[in-house]
Design an enzyme around this catalytic site. Structure first.
Site, PDB file in Angstrom:
ATOM      1  N   SER A  37       0.858  -1.190   0.000  1.00  0.00           N
ATOM      2  CA  SER A  37       0.000   0.000   0.000  1.00  0.00           C
ATOM      3  C   SER A  37       0.892   1.238   0.000  1.00  0.00           C
ATOM      4  O   SER A  37       1.218   1.774   1.048  1.00  0.00           O
ATOM      5  CB  SER A  37      -0.905  -0.012   1.230  1.00  0.00           C
ATOM      6  N   LYS A  82      -6.800   1.999  -2.786  1.00  0.00           N
ATOM      7  CA  LYS A  82      -6.468   1.236  -1.572  1.00  0.00           C
ATOM      8  C   LYS A  82      -6.426   2.146  -0.352  1.00  0.00           C
ATOM      9  O   LYS A  82      -6.968   1.829   0.710  1.00  0.00           O
ATOM     10  CB  LYS A  82      -5.119   0.530  -1.770  1.00  0.00           C
ATOM     11  N   LYS A 137      -0.206   4.590   8.547  1.00  0.00           N
ATOM     12  CA  LYS A 137       0.425   5.048   7.296  1.00  0.00           C
ATOM     13  C   LYS A 137      -0.639   5.210   6.205  1.00  0.00           C
ATOM     14  O   LYS A 137      -0.656   6.211   5.478  1.00  0.00           O
ATOM     15  CB  LYS A 137       1.481   4.013   6.861  1.00  0.00           C
TER      16      LYS A 137
HETATM   17  P1  NAD Z   1       5.138  -6.678   7.225  1.00  0.00           P
HETATM   18  O1  NAD Z   1       5.786  -5.598   8.006  1.00  0.00           O
HETATM   19  O2  NAD Z   1       4.669  -7.914   7.909  1.00  0.00           O
HETATM   20  O3  NAD Z   1       6.119  -7.145   6.034  1.00  0.00           O
HETATM   21  C1  NAD Z   1       6.963  -6.289   5.328  1.00  0.00           C
HETATM   22  C2  NAD Z   1       8.219  -7.094   4.968  1.00  0.00           C
HETATM   23  O4  NAD Z   1       9.083  -6.274   4.218  1.00  0.00           O
HETATM   24  C3  NAD Z   1       8.998  -7.549   6.220  1.00  0.00           C
HETATM   25  O5  NAD Z   1       9.228  -8.946   6.141  1.00  0.00           O
HETATM   26  C4  NAD Z   1      10.285  -6.743   6.148  1.00  0.00           C
HETATM   27  O6  NAD Z   1      11.399  -7.428   6.689  1.00  0.00           O
HETATM   28  C5  NAD Z   1      10.420  -6.538   4.652  1.00  0.00           C
HETATM   29  N1  NAD Z   1      11.252  -5.407   4.303  1.00  0.00           N
HETATM   30  C6  NAD Z   1      11.275  -4.164   4.848  1.00  0.00           C
HETATM   31  N2  NAD Z   1      12.182  -3.394   4.235  1.00  0.00           N
HETATM   32  C7  NAD Z   1      12.741  -4.169   3.266  1.00  0.00           C
HETATM   33  C8  NAD Z   1      13.742  -3.926   2.271  1.00  0.00           C
HETATM   34  N3  NAD Z   1      14.355  -2.735   2.156  1.00  0.00           N
HETATM   35  N4  NAD Z   1      14.066  -4.941   1.431  1.00  0.00           N
HETATM   36  C9  NAD Z   1      13.471  -6.147   1.557  1.00  0.00           C
HETATM   37  N5  NAD Z   1      12.521  -6.436   2.484  1.00  0.00           N
HETATM   38  C10 NAD Z   1      12.171  -5.442   3.318  1.00  0.00           C
HETATM   39  O7  NAD Z   1       3.968  -5.977   6.420  1.00  0.00           O
HETATM   40  P2  NAD Z   1       2.685  -6.674   5.774  1.00  0.00           P
HETATM   41  O8  NAD Z   1       1.601  -6.699   6.776  1.00  0.00           O
HETATM   42  O9  NAD Z   1       3.088  -7.898   5.050  1.00  0.00           O
HETATM   43  O10 NAD Z   1       2.289  -5.526   4.703  1.00  0.00           O
HETATM   44  C11 NAD Z   1       3.021  -5.315   3.507  1.00  0.00           C
HETATM   45  C12 NAD Z   1       2.300  -4.251   2.692  1.00  0.00           C
HETATM   46  O11 NAD Z   1       0.962  -4.686   2.419  1.00  0.00           O
HETATM   47  C13 NAD Z   1       2.155  -2.895   3.413  1.00  0.00           C
HETATM   48  O12 NAD Z   1       2.225  -1.867   2.476  1.00  0.00           O
HETATM   49  C14 NAD Z   1       0.757  -2.982   4.035  1.00  0.00           C
HETATM   50  O13 NAD Z   1       0.225  -1.695   4.276  1.00  0.00           O
HETATM   51  C15 NAD Z   1       0.021  -3.777   2.980  1.00  0.00           C
HETATM   52  N6  NAD Z   1      -1.138  -4.570   3.430  1.00  0.00           N
HETATM   53  C16 NAD Z   1      -1.100  -5.285   4.604  1.00  0.00           C
HETATM   54  C17 NAD Z   1      -2.223  -6.038   4.983  1.00  0.00           C
HETATM   55  C18 NAD Z   1      -2.252  -6.859   6.260  1.00  0.00           C
HETATM   56  O14 NAD Z   1      -3.338  -7.317   6.637  1.00  0.00           O
HETATM   57  N7  NAD Z   1      -1.134  -7.101   6.925  1.00  0.00           N
HETATM   58  C19 NAD Z   1      -3.346  -6.071   4.153  1.00  0.00           C
HETATM   59  C20 NAD Z   1      -3.340  -5.353   2.957  1.00  0.00           C
HETATM   60  C21 NAD Z   1      -2.220  -4.609   2.608  1.00  0.00           C
END
Ligand code: NAD
Length: 300
Positions: free
Chosen positions: A104, A179, A248
């Site tokens: 997102s 989104k 965010k």
């Molecule tokens: P999360 O924090 O669990 O996962 C993010 C991952 O990115 C982590 O494993 C982290 O180590 C990795 N990361 C961070 N910086 C990095 C880099 N420079 N290089 C490589 N890897 C890196 O987050 P999430 O819940 O999986 O969400 C991911 C995205 O999806 C976000 O934008 C969030 O807003 C969106 N989202 C989340 C949900 C939910 O229910 N969790 C639902 C819809 C959308």
């Protein structure tokens, strides 16, 4: 691997990315994966035979599609464009490759990123998702896609491994705009539900009964249906979507409004409540902890 599998790069194996990449592997696509959290990478490789770790940027030299599932625009941009012109992943991707940002991110920045990639002979789709960890595990995510419609159609086989309702919504950045606005509506519903639960209980109502009545009345929303009993009243607070990420998203929605000259007064209030909760709770707090937070913040 099936003969129809594509060569995919996948960066970001967090709460959402891990199960999404897992489904792509299961469907027969070949995967080059990366996450800064080494434990996640090691686990993925152990559990998915044939998945390869990107030890350096050269590893992406022949991917057809690169998917990012990262926290925000800052991370996506630094991953693709490097820092100070160095370590630019986009210089290593083959001409014609499609980058799909499924996190997102911020729509205005995604639109600019799409232009930068086009100049390099690459393509960009913003394809954020809704449906949470449950939807990621089950492959039932809603995916809203912005970018070039032809590229969208070509990516459908990949997207179908992760989502059920997949819709082309417009030009570059529109997926991310939709989104952020969706999550604003969702967060407003969550806060309204929590406030109603707190007030109702103080007046003597049973919280579970309130949710049952909301769910057969006009107060029904995603929180009343899928979060209140499951993660708030149960006290588990483990939906898998962090309060930090939700905050965010609300910021993204209200900045989008401001950029178009709209004040979004409710949006500002929702943003303020989320920011206060995020600073009062631990950095890893689940967004459903808003219930715990608002319960404890009653003014005299
Ligand atoms: P999360 O924090 O669990 O996962 C993010 C991952 O990115 C982590 O494993 C982290 O180590 C990795 N990361 C961070 N910086 C990095 C880099 N420079 N290089 C490589 N890897 C890196 O987050 P999430 O819940 O999986 O969400 C991911 C995205 O999806 C976000 O934008 C969030 O807003 C969106 N989202 C989340 C949900 C939910 O229910 N969790 C639902 C819809 C959308």
């Amino acid at each position: 691997m099936s003969g129809s599998g594509k060569r995919l790069g996948f960066i970001g194996l967090g709460m959402m990315g891990y199960p999404m990449a897992s489904r792509l592997h299961q469907a027969g696509h070949s995967l080059i994966i990366f996450d800064v959290a080494e434990a996640q990478v090691d686990k993925f490789v152990r559990e998915h035979t044939g998945a390869a770790v990107a030890e350096n940027l050269e590893a992406y030299a022949d991917v057809e599609v690169l998917i990012t599932m990262l926290p925000d625009s800052d991370t996506v941009e630094s991953t693709l464009l490097g820092k100070d012109g160095r370590n630019r992943l986009i210089d290593r991707l083959p001409s014609g490759a499609v980058v799909i940002d499924m996190g997102s991110s911020q729509p205005i920045r995604s639109r600019a990123l799409a232009q930068s990639l086009e100049r390099e002979g690459l393509h960009f789709l913003d394809a954020p998702v809704s449906g949470g960890v449950k939807g990621a595990v089950g492959g039932t995510l809603t995916i809203m896609v912005g970018g070039d419609e032809t590229k969208f159609r070509e990516a459908l086989d990949v997207l179908h491994c992760m989502g059920k309702t997949i819709t082309f919504v417009g030009g570059p950045g529109t997926g991310h705009a939709l989104k952020a606005l969706n999550n604003y509506v969702s967060a407003a519903g969550l806060i309204a539900t929590v406030e109603a639960l707190i007030v109702g209980q103080e007046f003597g109502l049973d919280a579970g009964l309130m949710i049952d009545i909301f769910n057969s009345s006009t107060g029904q929303n995603y929180t009343t249906l899928n979060k209140a009993k499951q993660y708030m009243l149960s006290g588990t607070f483990n939906s898998g979507f962090s309060l930090r990420l939700m905050t965010k998203d609300i910021g993204t929605a209200s900045e989008l409004g401001e950029s178009l000259g709209w004040d979004m007064s409710l949006g500002q209030k929702v943003k303020q409540i989320c920011a206060e909760a995020a600073s009062a709770l631990e950095g890893t707090a689940d967004h459903t902890e808003m219930y715990r937070h608002l319960q404890s913040s009653k003014t005299a």
